[in-house]
Design an enzyme around this catalytic site. Structure first.
Site, PDB file in Angstrom:
ATOM      1  N   LYS A  54       0.842  -1.208   0.000  1.00 35.25           N
ATOM      2  CA  LYS A  54       0.000   0.000   0.000  1.00 35.25           C
ATOM      3  C   LYS A  54       0.877   1.259   0.000  1.00 35.25           C
ATOM      4  O   LYS A  54       0.607   2.215  -0.721  1.00 35.25           O
ATOM      5  CB  LYS A  54      -0.937  -0.018   1.220  1.00 35.25           C
ATOM      6  CG  LYS A  54      -2.036  -1.076   1.095  1.00 35.25           C
ATOM      7  CD  LYS A  54      -2.832  -1.276   2.381  1.00 35.25           C
ATOM      8  CE  LYS A  54      -3.799  -2.454   2.227  1.00 35.25           C
ATOM      9  NZ  LYS A  54      -4.589  -2.723   3.440  1.00 35.25           N
ATOM     10  N   GLN A  98      -4.850  -1.802   9.798  1.00 28.73           N
ATOM     11  CA  GLN A  98      -4.690  -3.090   9.110  1.00 28.73           C
ATOM     12  C   GLN A  98      -5.239  -4.229   9.970  1.00 28.73           C
ATOM     13  O   GLN A  98      -4.961  -4.306  11.170  1.00 28.73           O
ATOM     14  CB  GLN A  98      -3.203  -3.321   8.783  1.00 28.73           C
ATOM     15  CG  GLN A  98      -2.925  -4.552   7.938  1.00 28.73           C
ATOM     16  CD  GLN A  98      -3.492  -4.463   6.525  1.00 28.73           C
ATOM     17  OE1 GLN A  98      -3.677  -3.392   5.963  1.00 28.73           O
ATOM     18  NE2 GLN A  98      -3.791  -5.607   5.935  1.00 28.73           N
ATOM     19  N   ASP A 121     -11.172   2.531   4.154  1.00 26.61           N
ATOM     20  CA  ASP A 121     -11.424   1.094   3.958  1.00 26.61           C
ATOM     21  C   ASP A 121     -12.918   0.815   3.742  1.00 26.61           C
ATOM     22  O   ASP A 121     -13.291  -0.277   3.321  1.00 26.61           O
ATOM     23  CB  ASP A 121     -10.990   0.305   5.209  1.00 26.61           C
ATOM     24  CG  ASP A 121      -9.656  -0.391   5.039  1.00 26.61           C
ATOM     25  OD1 ASP A 121      -9.284  -0.701   3.889  1.00 26.61           O
ATOM     26  OD2 ASP A 121      -8.998  -0.633   6.058  1.00 26.61           O
TER      27      ASP A 121
END
Ligand code: GUN
Length: 295
Positions: A54, A98, A121
């Site tokens: 990422k 994460q 997200d």
């Protein structure tokens, strides 16, 4: 690559170019580059790899990124404080925590603490609700990637029968919602199958489009499908293989070699859905910095 193979890597590269051009235009207009932050807790190898990918992707398109690496024994309280810190940091347009988190941390509590305007997200209940209602929001990465792959590979979804295997919160359930919604890339008839579904093969044989997101290596066989089906494989598994330099090979939820002659189009693993998920994050970060969802 043959027309049959849906080349997620190439489609993702094209979308990254489009995003890079938009970032460059923002900077030309004297705006700050979008800024994404990521929090990672612990040393999980797969998570470390994802976060590094990422970071690299952000760099490729001109998005600024900052990673906060916290030790495995970080308390829930401390992580909530980090989330509050990023919620209040005006320099950060969007951030992710994460997953998976260590067992001692309540994941839902953390996600609910994220400011929905910075939840790139698309995991916050408010953003999930907005998606369900068909309102503009940050779409979660994998469903976004699947919808884009189908659209850009010119696979008609409208009126087709999509069979989804797996009802997870981050893939199966949201992709079912998106593809059945009354919208440009929706209007499909969707059947969502799971571990309690009976007569699975009878259902999968009816699929015009099959999406496999169950986390079982090479589960889907040609005998379960009709000729001409479009197959989207979300799974990714390491299978021990001493003939490979790394000692393993990557496979999906679909037995690719078995299914490839039956399918009219199919995503490979790796290089199918995976590269698209990172593009989704870049796309959402750009939306966040432009304040296009939350004004
Ligand atoms: N772990 C696996 N996939 C994801 C994702 O899309 N976002 C986050 N935050 N964690 C993940």
């Amino acid at each position: 690559m043959s027309n049959k193979i849906i080349d997620g890597k190439a489609i993702a590269a094209l979308m990254k170019k489009e995003i890079a051009a938009q970032v460059a235009a923002m900077i030309d207009a004297d705006n700050e580059a979008p800024h994404l932050a990521a929090i990672i807790v612990g040393e999980d190898a797969a998570s470390q790899t994802y976060v590094s990918s990422k970071e690299r992707a952000c760099h490729d398109v001109g998005i600024t990124s900052t990673v906060y690496r916290l030790p495995e024994n970080t308390t829930e309280k401390k992580l909530l404080e980090m989330v509050d810190f990023l919620n209040n940091d005006a320099d950060i347009d969007g951030f992710i925590v994460q997953l998976p988190l260590p067992q001692h941390i309540n994941t839902n509590k953390i996600i609910e603490r994220i400011n929905p305007a910075k939840d790139v997200d698309g995991f916050h209940p408010r953003n999930i609700g907005m998606m369900q209602l068909g309102l503009p929001t940050y779409l979660p990465a994998t469903p976004f990637g699947i919808v884009e792959l189908l659209h850009r590979s010119k696979v008609e979804v409208n009126g087709k029968h999509v069979v989804v295997l797996g009802r997870s919160n981050i893939v199966g359930t949201p992709v079912s919602v998106l593809l059945s919604r009354k919208s440009e890339h929706g209007n499909a008839t969707v059947t969502l199958c799971h571990s309690q579904s009976k007569n699975l093969e009878e259902i999968t044989k009816q699929a015009d489009i099959l999406i496999a997101a169950i986390g079982k290596p090479e589960f889907v066989k040609a005998s379960m499908l009709k000729k001409g089906v479009v197959v989207i494989d979300v799974g990714i598994h390491r299978i021990a293989d001493q003939s490979k330099e790394k000692g393993y090979r990557l496979v999906g939820d679909v037995d690719f070699d078995d299914v490839v002659t039956t399918a009219s189009k199919i995503t490979p693993v790796p290089g199918g859905v995976g590269p698209m998920t990172i593009v989704a994050l870049l796309h959402n970060t750009l939306l966040a910095s432009k304040k296009e969802i939350y004004k």
